[in-house]
Write an enzyme that holds these catalytic residues in place. Structure first.
Site, PDB file in Angstrom:
ATOM      1  NE  ARG A   1     -19.807  34.939 -12.114  1.00 24.71           N
ATOM      2  CZ  ARG A   1     -21.010  35.429 -11.842  1.00 24.71           C
ATOM      3  NH1 ARG A   1     -21.620  35.133 -10.715  1.00 24.71           N
ATOM      4  NH2 ARG A   1     -21.601  36.244 -12.672  1.00 24.71           N
TER       5      ARG A   1
ATOM      6  CE  LYS B   1     -29.952  16.539   6.085  1.00 24.69           C
ATOM      7  NZ  LYS B   1     -31.425  16.333   6.054  1.00 24.69           N
TER       8      LYS B   1
ATOM      9  CE  LYS C   1     -29.511  11.656  12.939  1.00 23.71           C
ATOM     10  NZ  LYS C   1     -29.376  12.392  11.652  1.00 23.71           N
TER      11      LYS C   1
ATOM     12  CD  GLU D   1     -32.741  10.864  14.972  1.00 23.22           C
ATOM     13  OE1 GLU D   1     -32.597  11.799  14.170  1.00 23.22           O
ATOM     14  OE2 GLU D   1     -32.475   9.678  14.710  1.00 23.22           O
TER      15      GLU D   1
ATOM     16  CG  ASP E   1     -36.164  11.464  12.968  1.00 24.80           C
ATOM     17  OD1 ASP E   1     -36.027  12.444  12.208  1.00 24.80           O
ATOM     18  OD2 ASP E   1     -36.098  10.288  12.574  1.00 24.80           O
TER      19      ASP E   1
END
Length: 298
Positions: A108, A143, A175, A207, A228
């Protein structure tokens, strides 16, 4: 055929990082011992074959190898495909000879690493294919699944993508909230330059959300700008304004369907959170066949 740009791109994470990933996975799965595997005679040996059931870009070999090292150190693996290679449905990935108990315990964890990391590599390859013929590189984001960042960023490279910063420690990305807290874009950028003079910083990126902010960044001497969530026409104007004075990256609202037209604006980089956070596991399976008893053995 490999999906990655070059052999150098496929340098896996350090061995100690892979070993730590595997140790965590085994601890949560095996714990104090595999109760069901203990039902199998200790002397039984098998050949285990891992098959990929669908088209994919393979990723996960270092983790499978490490699972075997920790669980079945005497097992012998014969790899038919390497990380970064594309698989056909039903393709044999690896054959493993070893003790049945140990391979049952390893099964597994081996498949979990393969299905997750190959999913990242496969999705990345689709995005890379979509921008082919433009100057844009496909990048990942932070992320990631907690604890698997190095593994998943390696998978992005296997799919032909590139890595953005590894974490908060190696590069500066200024940012909206940093700009507000620091007293403005230029003030934040100057502070970042001062920081970079005292310690290693891979890059400083700012950004911007408007063309006015972009002009301020250009005037301040920023060499990496993140655009952005800008509309298509605004992106084209941003490329014209920059005129090659800085690297331009798109972030936010990036989908596979819009990818080529975004890349065609002339930007240098497109960062995509979906490479890692919106994946669907690739279908792998492991099947056992008992090894024939060698002549003369008892």
């Amino acid at each position: 055929m490999s999906a990655a740009h070059s052999a150098g791109a496929l340098e896996p994470p350090p061995a100690q990082a892979v070993a730590a990933d595997v140790a965590r996975a085994l601890e949560e799965d095996v714990g104090s011992g595999d109760l069901t595997a203990s039902l199998v005679p200790a002397e039984r040996r098998v050949t285990a074959t891992i098959v990929c059931r669908e088209e994919a870009v393979l990723c996960g070999q270092p983790w499978v190898t490490e699972v075997l090292r920790q669980v079945a150190p005497g097992a012998q693996a014969r790899w038919h495909l390497q990380d970064g290679e594309r698989t056909a449905p039903g393709a044999k990935v690896v054959e493993i000879d070893g003790p049945a108990r140990a391979l049952l315990t390893a099964e597994r964890c081996c498949l979990n690493f393969l299905q997750t990391l190959s999913a990242v590599a496969t999705r990345t390859a689709r995005y890379v294919d979509a921008v082919r013929g433009t100057r844009a590189a496909i990048l990942d984001t932070r992320k990631t699944i907690p604890g698997l960042r190095q593994a998943q960023k390696y998978a992005v490279r296997c799919g032909g993508g590139s890595n953005h910063r590894m974490g908060l420690f190696d590069a500066v990305l200024i940012k909206e909230n940093h700009i507000a807290a620091a007293g403005g874009l230029t003030a934040a950028f100057r502070a970042a330059q001062a920081l970079a003079a005292t310690r290693p910083v891979a890059f400083i990126q700012v950004e911007v959300e408007t063309l006015t902010q972009l002009q301020e960044a250009l005037d301040a001497g920023v060499t990496m700008v993140l655009l952005d969530n800008m509309p298509l026409e605004t992106l084209r104007e941003a490329v014209r304004m920059a005129g090659g004075r800085c690297s331009l990256e798109i972030s936010g609202g990036v989908t596979l369907e819009r990818l080529h037209e975004l890349a065609a604006t002339g930007v240098d980089r497109i960062s995509v959170g979906a490479l890692i956070k919106d994946i669907q596991a690739v279908d792998f399976s492991m099947r056992f066949s008992e090894r024939p008893v060698e002549r003369g053995s008892r």
